[in-house]
Write a protein that holds these residues in place. Structure first.
Motif, short mmCIF file in Angstrom:
data_model
loop_
_atom_site.label_atom_id
_atom_site.label_comp_id
_atom_site.label_asym_id
_atom_site.label_seq_id
_atom_site.Cartn_x
_atom_site.Cartn_y
_atom_site.Cartn_z
N THR A 1 34.06 -28.81 23.84
CA THR A 1 34.26 -28.20 25.15
C THR A 1 35.74 -27.87 25.36
OG1 THR A 1 33.81 -28.43 27.52
CG2 THR A 1 34.53 -30.41 26.36
N LEU A 2 36.02 -27.35 26.54
CA LEU A 2 37.39 -26.93 26.85
C LEU A 2 38.32 -28.14 26.93
CD1 LEU A 2 38.43 -24.01 27.92
CD2 LEU A 2 38.74 -25.23 30.05
N SER B 1 43.54 -26.75 36.55
CA SER B 1 42.25 -27.16 37.13
C SER B 1 42.42 -28.32 38.11
CB SER B 1 41.28 -27.55 36.01
OG SER B 1 41.09 -26.46 35.14
N PRO C 1 40.97 -29.84 28.98
CA PRO C 1 41.32 -29.68 30.40
C PRO C 1 42.70 -29.08 30.57
CG PRO C 1 40.39 -31.86 30.00
CD PRO C 1 40.60 -31.22 28.65
N GLY D 1 32.09 -30.56 30.90
CA GLY D 1 33.00 -30.61 29.74
C GLY D 1 33.37 -32.05 29.41
N LEU E 1 36.93 -33.10 35.84
CA LEU E 1 36.90 -32.87 37.29
C LEU E 1 36.13 -33.98 37.99
CD1 LEU E 1 36.27 -29.01 37.33
CD2 LEU E 1 38.39 -30.19 37.92
N ASP F 1 21.15 -26.74 32.32
CA ASP F 1 21.71 -25.49 32.82
C ASP F 1 22.09 -25.66 34.29
OD1 ASP F 1 21.99 -22.68 31.84
OD2 ASP F 1 20.95 -22.33 33.73
N TRP F 2 23.18 -25.04 34.70
CA TRP F 2 23.76 -25.21 36.04
C TRP F 2 22.90 -25.98 37.03
CZ3 TRP F 2 28.25 -24.42 34.46
CH2 TRP F 2 28.64 -23.27 33.77
N ALA G 1 31.06 -21.06 24.48
CA ALA G 1 30.28 -21.39 25.69
C ALA G 1 31.16 -21.85 26.83
CB ALA G 1 29.26 -22.48 25.36
N ALA G 2 32.36 -22.30 26.52
CA ALA G 2 33.27 -22.75 27.58
C ALA G 2 34.15 -21.61 28.09
CB ALA G 2 34.15 -23.89 27.06
N ASN H 1 34.12 -25.52 37.07
CA ASN H 1 35.07 -24.65 36.37
C ASN H 1 34.26 -23.92 35.31
OD1 ASN H 1 37.13 -23.43 34.99
ND2 ASN H 1 37.94 -25.31 34.08
N GLY I 1 29.08 -27.85 34.61
CA GLY I 1 29.88 -27.52 33.42
C GLY I 1 30.97 -28.56 33.23
N ALA J 1 26.00 -28.11 26.90
CA ALA J 1 26.29 -28.58 25.54
C ALA J 1 26.07 -30.09 25.45
CB ALA J 1 27.74 -28.24 25.17
N PRO K 1 32.76 -20.88 32.69
CA PRO K 1 33.37 -19.92 31.75
C PRO K 1 33.61 -18.62 32.50
CG PRO K 1 31.17 -20.63 31.00
CD PRO K 1 31.36 -21.19 32.36
C1 SAM Z 1 35.43 -23.80 31.27
S1 SAM Z 1 34.57 -25.20 30.65
C2 SAM Z 1 35.01 -26.40 31.88
C3 SAM Z 1 34.97 -27.81 31.38
C4 SAM Z 1 35.57 -28.82 32.38
N1 SAM Z 1 34.83 -28.84 33.61
C5 SAM Z 1 37.02 -28.48 32.64
O1 SAM Z 1 37.34 -28.10 33.76
O2 SAM Z 1 37.86 -28.61 31.72
C6 SAM Z 1 32.92 -24.75 31.07
C7 SAM Z 1 31.85 -25.74 30.66
O3 SAM Z 1 30.60 -25.23 31.12
C8 SAM Z 1 29.61 -25.48 30.15
N2 SAM Z 1 28.54 -24.49 30.34
C9 SAM Z 1 28.49 -23.21 29.92
N3 SAM Z 1 27.35 -22.64 30.31
C10 SAM Z 1 26.65 -23.55 31.01
C11 SAM Z 1 25.39 -23.57 31.68
N4 SAM Z 1 24.61 -22.47 31.72
N5 SAM Z 1 25.00 -24.70 32.30
C12 SAM Z 1 25.78 -25.82 32.26
N6 SAM Z 1 26.99 -25.87 31.64
C13 SAM Z 1 27.41 -24.75 31.02
C14 SAM Z 1 30.35 -25.35 28.83
O4 SAM Z 1 29.65 -26.03 27.79
C15 SAM Z 1 31.71 -25.96 29.18
O5 SAM Z 1 31.74 -27.33 28.88
#
Ligand code: SAM
Length: 328
Positions: free
Chosen positions: A136-137, A143, A139, A169, A173, A218-219, A256-257, A233, A167, A192, A235
């Motif tokens: 994942t991302l 943020s 941090p 990660g 957060l 999923d969300w 995906a991130a 946060n 999401g 993930a 993608p």
């Molecule tokens: C930009 S990262 C943010 C991670 C962490 N929250 C942060 O701020 O560092 C986005 C996260 O959303 C997850 N993600 C992407 N699509 C998603 C979905 N449809 N449902 C849930 N999580 C998802 C990714 O796997 C990733 O870990």
């Protein structure tokens, strides 16, 4: 995250965040020539005579590879290789660097543009020491604006009892929010599985395992119930922009991130659609914004009955959108 921004011509040099486009990276901070010329040419070479030589050698190689802050990164990696705090390293620059040190190998990884945080496996966020991984991302300090915004949103009224992080990660957060709202329970969702597992591991190591649950899904689909605070946060990089990001991001952080679809807004569309069903009547959602996304995400939120206010980060960029169910 400042680094997700595209930088326009004529703007000031970028902050040291790896999400800037490669073409915008500043000129390498090359060490002064002649500081050190001898030294290993590849991992596994003989030991350095002293730390000063090792640092100059590493910084030279990182600068040649286009790394933004070669001296700083060489220092962090030498400290890690020696197992000493980075702050203590400079106190004894004449100390030898043993042949058994992994320093040259760490420099080789960084020269291949692997982020320092992924090499070290750690990143600090909101003063929390988090494990990070390629799942994942990493941090970003920007943020932390979401946590500031959440604190402001609940100032002077009952703290949130239930927190949802979409999401999640690393869990950064959610875990930061749980430190600020010590009576709260939190749920983190990530599509993930390895990210959800990493967040769970971080929560346990930080003593918050009993106050947080992590779900793979999923969300909105993975969780029922309403929350006082929802953080996300998502993608948000437009798909076509990803190849132009710096190699630290484009090659080492998961798509995906990063990938927000053709216009960068795909995840926001999905999230604002489920938010009204996830928030309590007095609930607050705080979403991170990418560049130029405040207006379109505000408009998206309005279509689902959410009022929005924007909060800027320390650099003055619109960074967080604070959403509340609109009052009739
Ligand atoms: C930009 S990262 C943010 C991670 C962490 N929250 C942060 O701020 O560092 C986005 C996260 O959303 C997850 N993600 C992407 N699509 C998603 C979905 N449809 N449902 C849930 N999580 C998802 C990714 O796997 C990733 O870990």
């Amino acid at each position: 995250m400042t680094g997700r921004e595209r930088r326009g011509a004529g703007r000031p040099p970028p902050p040291p965040d790896p999400l800037h486009r490669a073409a915008d990276a500043p000129p390498p901070d090359a060490p002064k020539s002649g500081v050190f010329t001898a030294g290993p040419s590849s991992p596994g070479s003989p030991p350095f005579p002293h730390r000063r030589a090792a640092l100059a050698w590493g910084a030279d190689r990182l600068a040649a590879a286009g790394v933004y802050q070669p001296r700083l990164d060489a220092r962090l990696l030498l400290a890690a290789a020696l197992g000493v705090p980075a702050t203590a390293l400079l106190g004894d620059l004449a100390a030898p660097v043993p042949a058994t040190s992994a320093y040259a190998a760490l420099i080789a990884r960084r020269a291949a543009r692997e982020p320092v945080a992924l090499i070290l496996g750690r990143r600090e966020f909101w003063s929390l020491d988090l494990a990070v991984s390629p799942a994942t991302l990493v941090p970003r300090p920007e943020s932390e604006t979401l946590i500031e915004a959440a604190k402001v949103a609940f100032a002077g009224r009952a703290a949130p009892a239930r927190v949802l992080d979409l999401g999640t990660g690393t869990g950064c957060l959610l875990l930061a929010a749980l430190t600020e709202f010590p009576a709260a329970f939190g749920v983190g969702i990530d599509r993930a599985p390895a990210a959800a597992a990493l967040a769970r591991e971080n929560a346990a190591r930080l003593g918050m395992g009993g106050r947080a649950a992590f779900v793979c899904g999923d969300w909105g689909a993975a969780i029922a119930g309403r929350f006082d605070l929802v953080l996300a946060n998502p993608p948000y990089i437009p798909s076509a922009d990803i190849p132009g990001l710096m190699p630290e991001v484009a090659c080492h952080e998961p798509r995906a991130a990063l990938d927000g679809g053709p216009d960068g807004l795909a995840a926001y569309r999905a999230i604002v659609a489920v938010l009204p069903g996830q928030l309590t009547p007095d609930g607050v959602a705080v979403l991170e914004l990418g560049p130029d996304q405040a207006a379109p995400v505000t408009a998206l939120a309005a279509t689902t009955g959410l009022d929005a206010t924007v909060r800027a980060d320390l650099a003055g960029a619109p960074r967080a959108l604070v959403l509340r169910p609109a009052r009739p």
